[in-house]
Design an enzyme around this catalytic site. Structure first.
Site, PDB file in Angstrom:
ATOM      1  N   GLU A   1      -4.039  -8.689  12.575  1.00 11.34           N
ATOM      2  CA  GLU A   1      -3.941  -9.880  11.722  1.00 11.34           C
ATOM      3  C   GLU A   1      -2.704  -9.687  10.861  1.00 11.34           C
ATOM      4  OE1 GLU A   1      -5.907 -12.569  11.642  1.00 11.34           O
ATOM      5  OE2 GLU A   1      -7.258 -11.822  13.194  1.00 11.34           O
TER       6      GLU A   1
ATOM      7  N   CYS B   1      -1.405 -14.731   3.398  1.00  7.79           N
ATOM      8  CA  CYS B   1      -0.866 -14.800   4.761  1.00  7.79           C
ATOM      9  C   CYS B   1      -0.795 -16.220   5.286  1.00  7.79           C
ATOM     10  CB  CYS B   1      -1.688 -13.927   5.699  1.00  7.79           C
ATOM     11  SG  CYS B   1      -3.421 -14.365   5.725  1.00  7.79           S
TER      12      CYS B   1
HETATM   13  P1  NAP Z   1       1.225  -3.518   4.780  1.00  6.29           P
HETATM   14  O1  NAP Z   1       2.266  -2.904   3.958  1.00  6.29           O
HETATM   15  O2  NAP Z   1       1.492  -3.741   6.222  1.00  6.29           O
HETATM   16  O3  NAP Z   1      -0.082  -2.610   4.582  1.00  6.29           O
HETATM   17  C1  NAP Z   1      -1.322  -2.984   5.101  1.00  6.29           C
HETATM   18  C2  NAP Z   1      -2.187  -1.762   5.269  1.00  6.29           C
HETATM   19  O4  NAP Z   1      -1.605  -0.936   6.272  1.00  6.29           O
HETATM   20  C3  NAP Z   1      -2.280  -0.880   4.028  1.00  6.29           C
HETATM   21  O5  NAP Z   1      -3.564  -0.317   3.950  1.00  6.29           O
HETATM   22  C4  NAP Z   1      -1.242   0.189   4.314  1.00  6.29           C
HETATM   23  O6  NAP Z   1      -1.454   1.386   3.613  1.00  6.29           O
HETATM   24  C5  NAP Z   1      -1.451   0.378   5.782  1.00  6.29           C
HETATM   25  N1  NAP Z   1      -0.337   0.998   6.473  1.00  6.29           N
HETATM   26  C6  NAP Z   1       0.976   0.898   6.213  1.00  6.29           C
HETATM   27  N2  NAP Z   1       1.686   1.615   7.109  1.00  6.29           N
HETATM   28  C7  NAP Z   1       0.796   2.174   7.954  1.00  6.29           C
HETATM   29  C8  NAP Z   1       0.898   3.023   9.082  1.00  6.29           C
HETATM   30  N3  NAP Z   1       2.066   3.454   9.538  1.00  6.29           N
HETATM   31  N4  NAP Z   1      -0.233   3.407   9.711  1.00  6.29           N
HETATM   32  C9  NAP Z   1      -1.424   2.972   9.281  1.00  6.29           C
HETATM   33  N5  NAP Z   1      -1.593   2.177   8.195  1.00  6.29           N
HETATM   34  C10 NAP Z   1      -0.489   1.774   7.560  1.00  6.29           C
HETATM   35  O7  NAP Z   1       0.800  -4.939   4.197  1.00  6.29           O
HETATM   36  P2  NAP Z   1       0.477  -5.359   2.698  1.00  6.29           P
HETATM   37  O8  NAP Z   1       1.745  -5.402   1.921  1.00  6.29           O
HETATM   38  O9  NAP Z   1      -0.671  -4.572   2.156  1.00  6.29           O
HETATM   39  O10 NAP Z   1      -0.060  -6.836   2.957  1.00  6.29           O
HETATM   40  C11 NAP Z   1       0.779  -7.905   3.135  1.00  6.29           C
HETATM   41  C12 NAP Z   1       0.895  -8.304   4.574  1.00  6.29           C
HETATM   42  O11 NAP Z   1      -0.393  -8.505   5.153  1.00  6.29           O
HETATM   43  C13 NAP Z   1       1.612  -9.632   4.729  1.00  6.29           C
HETATM   44  O12 NAP Z   1       2.500  -9.583   5.805  1.00  6.29           O
HETATM   45  C14 NAP Z   1       0.484 -10.595   4.997  1.00  6.29           C
HETATM   46  O13 NAP Z   1       0.868 -11.789   5.639  1.00  6.29           O
HETATM   47  C15 NAP Z   1      -0.423  -9.762   5.821  1.00  6.29           C
HETATM   48  N6  NAP Z   1      -1.772 -10.318   5.815  1.00  6.29           N
HETATM   49  C16 NAP Z   1      -2.257 -10.873   6.964  1.00  6.29           C
HETATM   50  C17 NAP Z   1      -3.528 -11.443   6.955  1.00  6.29           C
HETATM   51  C18 NAP Z   1      -4.120 -12.046   8.192  1.00  6.29           C
HETATM   52  O14 NAP Z   1      -5.344 -12.169   8.233  1.00  6.29           O
HETATM   53  N7  NAP Z   1      -3.347 -12.422   9.183  1.00  6.29           N
HETATM   54  C19 NAP Z   1      -4.271 -11.453   5.786  1.00  6.29           C
HETATM   55  C20 NAP Z   1      -3.720 -10.881   4.646  1.00  6.29           C
HETATM   56  C21 NAP Z   1      -2.484 -10.310   4.672  1.00  6.29           C
HETATM   57  P3  NAP Z   1      -0.666   1.650   2.232  1.00  6.29           P
HETATM   58  O15 NAP Z   1      -1.162   0.634   1.290  1.00  6.29           O
HETATM   59  O16 NAP Z   1      -1.027   3.031   1.907  1.00  6.29           O
HETATM   60  O17 NAP Z   1       0.799   1.475   2.538  1.00  6.29           O
END
Ligand code: NAP
Length: 473
Positions: A245, A279
């Site tokens: 997602e 998102c």
């Molecule tokens: P993110 O930086 O991609 O992080 C999301 C999660 O992934 C966090 O728990 C992060 O941990 C973890 N993570 C990061 N790098 C990783 C890796 N290499 N291996 C495993 N886990 C890893 O996203 P965010 O800034 O929290 O959220 C914003 C993004 O989420 C936006 O792009 C938004 O559109 C998207 N989003 C999508 C939906 C949907 O349902 N489609 C809903 C909400 C948000 P850390 O926090 O420790 O870095």
């Protein structure tokens, strides 16, 4: 708070500060999980598959409904946690906490609807004297990785269906917002979930992620987050299910006969909800030339009425971004667009992590804020003459989660439904409308698979065929 590892609440010498992004005040600390903790969690989750799968449907349902009741009974406490650790105002946070109750309730209900089908084995020669069916069985260990922007409900969207489906789960919440997830984990235990079935591991995704994601004991990675992390995880996961997602850059098309007041009102809310860190937030709005000026004036006036600031103040409409660094990025993207010819109609300034709600026009194709996911409180307005051109522009990005169209003419509505490339097309609503039971997910860079409890439950279970050869028949 402590993290839940192999059935025990544990802390570690090394901790991570959880701070309120509004004033950087320290709310709490959480353990920084180590690589040894990852190994312990994986071993415990693997062993707990049997406990999880042996829970009866009734037991799974009861745990989920009781967890929903605990969140409902403590909704203000959950809302304050969401509002303090994240970007949401208390009003927005209350809505998320309320939706979490729905998500968990639906999960409890869906547990009872996890059905298979009979299979007509005798429908081709060679199938005589055979009878059978398929049933759905748990897939085993699910790794759930969640983002910061809905720190409670998006966790519930993974834990609810995973537990309804009889799986054991390792949850890795976003490092900036782990407290809501830990509180929900506590609620699950209080509701009677066996202690080893769910673990909540706090720590940096970039450090722990590869070891968790690539481990063969994990049978599914259910990830919600950004495109970059999503792509990385996909390359590391190996042979297992993945649910992705990811982000978006959601477009809205406003036709000339639309209810312009309503379109402006709901799109302002859709653009600036959670300071645009949503998102399915509105990022680009294409408005027919005949109604453009009226829409723009209404949109800008409503945006200017927004009160930004302290998230716990009931009168605040919009809070800060999650970090100052993220606010600086948005500031840079606005500056780049302006350099390339865009006009700021309102907003544009930044103080710390607070970015004013910002409306831009004349944003040229190729500006980052046009083509990429801004994930901040900015929105671009564009004029159009021809509907096909507007739809083509709306579809021009590498995302497709939600798209919206406003019109009264039914044929125009159908052209929008059929033309807009997205997981959902909303007619006469902003892109940020979502029901927790609908199939939710995107195309292109917005992801793979669908959430929405019933649909996650399908992804988090698999069919097992039972075939009886009964020669006496
Ligand atoms: P993110 O930086 O991609 O992080 C999301 C999660 O992934 C966090 O728990 C992060 O941990 C973890 N993570 C990061 N790098 C990783 C890796 N290499 N291996 C495993 N886990 C890893 O996203 P965010 O800034 O929290 O959220 C914003 C993004 O989420 C936006 O792009 C938004 O559109 C998207 N989003 C999508 C939906 C949907 O349902 N489609 C809903 C909400 C948000 P850390 O926090 O420790 O870095």
């Amino acid at each position: 708070m402590k993290m839940l590892l192999a059935g025990e609440w544990v802390d570690r010498d090394e901790t991570i500060d959880v701070r309120d992004p509004f004033d950087s005040s320290l709310i709490d600390t959480v353990p920084s999980a180590t690589h040894e903790d990852v190994e312990t969690a994986l071993g415990a989750a693997f062993a707990a598959r049997e406990t999880a799968r042996s829970m009866t449907t009734y037991d799974r349902c009861q745990v989920l409904l009781k967890t929903a009741a605990i969140v409902r009974d403590n909704v203000e406490d959950f809302a304050r946690t969401i509002a303090r650790e994240g970007s949401k105002t208390i009003t927005e946070a209350r809505k998320e906490a309320g939706r979490t109750v729905n998500t968990l309730t639906i999960s409890g209900e869906e547990a009872k609807r996890l059905n298979g089908e009979t299979i007509p084995f005798d429908s081709f020669p060679g199938g005589e004297q055979r009878r059978g069916h398929y049933q759905r069985v748990p897939i085993g260990v699910i790794l759930a990785i969640t983002p910061f922007n809905d720190p409670l409900n998006l966790v519930a969207h993974k834990l609810g269906p995973a537990i309804a489906g009889g799986n054991s789960v390792i949850l890795k919440p976003a490092t900036v917002t782990p407290l809501s997830a830990l509180k929900l984990t506590e609620a699950f235990l209080e509701a009677g979930l066996p202690r080893d079935v769910l673990q909540c591991l706090t720590g940096y995704g970039a450090v722990l992620g590869d070891a968790l994601v690539s481990d063969e004991r994990v049978r599914m990675v259910s990830f919600t987050g950004g495109l970059e992390a999503g792509k990385h995880i996909t390359t590391k996961a190996g042979l297992k299910k993945i649910g992705m997602e990811l982000g978006s850059n959601s477009p809205v098309v406003v036709w000339k006969d639309a209810d312009i007041e309503w379109a402006a009102e709901t799109c302002v809310s859709g653009a600036f909800w959670a300071a645009g860190q949503n998102c399915i937030g509105v990022q680009r709005i294409y408005v027919h030339r005949e109604v453009y000026d009226r829409f723009r004036d209404l949109f800008v006036a409503r945006t200017r009425s927004y009160r930004i600031g302290d998230k716990l103040d009931e009168a605040t409409d919009m809070g800060p971004m999650i970090t100052e660094a993220e606010a600086e990025r948005v500031e840079r993207w606005i500056a780049e667009a302006v350099e390339k010819g865009a006009t700021v109609l309102t907003g544009g300034a930044r103080t710390g992590a607070l970015v004013e709600p910002t409306v831009l026009e004349n944003v040229p194709r190729g500006a980052t804020i046009d083509s990429e996911e801004v994930f901040g409180p900015t929105v671009n307005l564009y004029r159009f003459d021809d509907l096909d051109d507007a739809i083509a522009a709306a579809n021009s990005v590498n995302y497709g989660l939600h798209a919206a169209g406003f019109a009264r003419d039914v044929e125009i509505c159908f052209r929008l439904v059929e033309g807009l490339d997205a997981g959902s097309v909303l007619i006469n609503d902003s892109t940020d409308y979502r029901l927790d039971s609908m199939p939710f997910g995107g195309i292109k860079g917005s992801g793979l698979g669908r959430e929405g409890v019933k649909f996650s439950l399908q992804e988090m279970t698999e069919p097992k065929v039972v075939c009886w050869y009964l020669p006496g028949l």
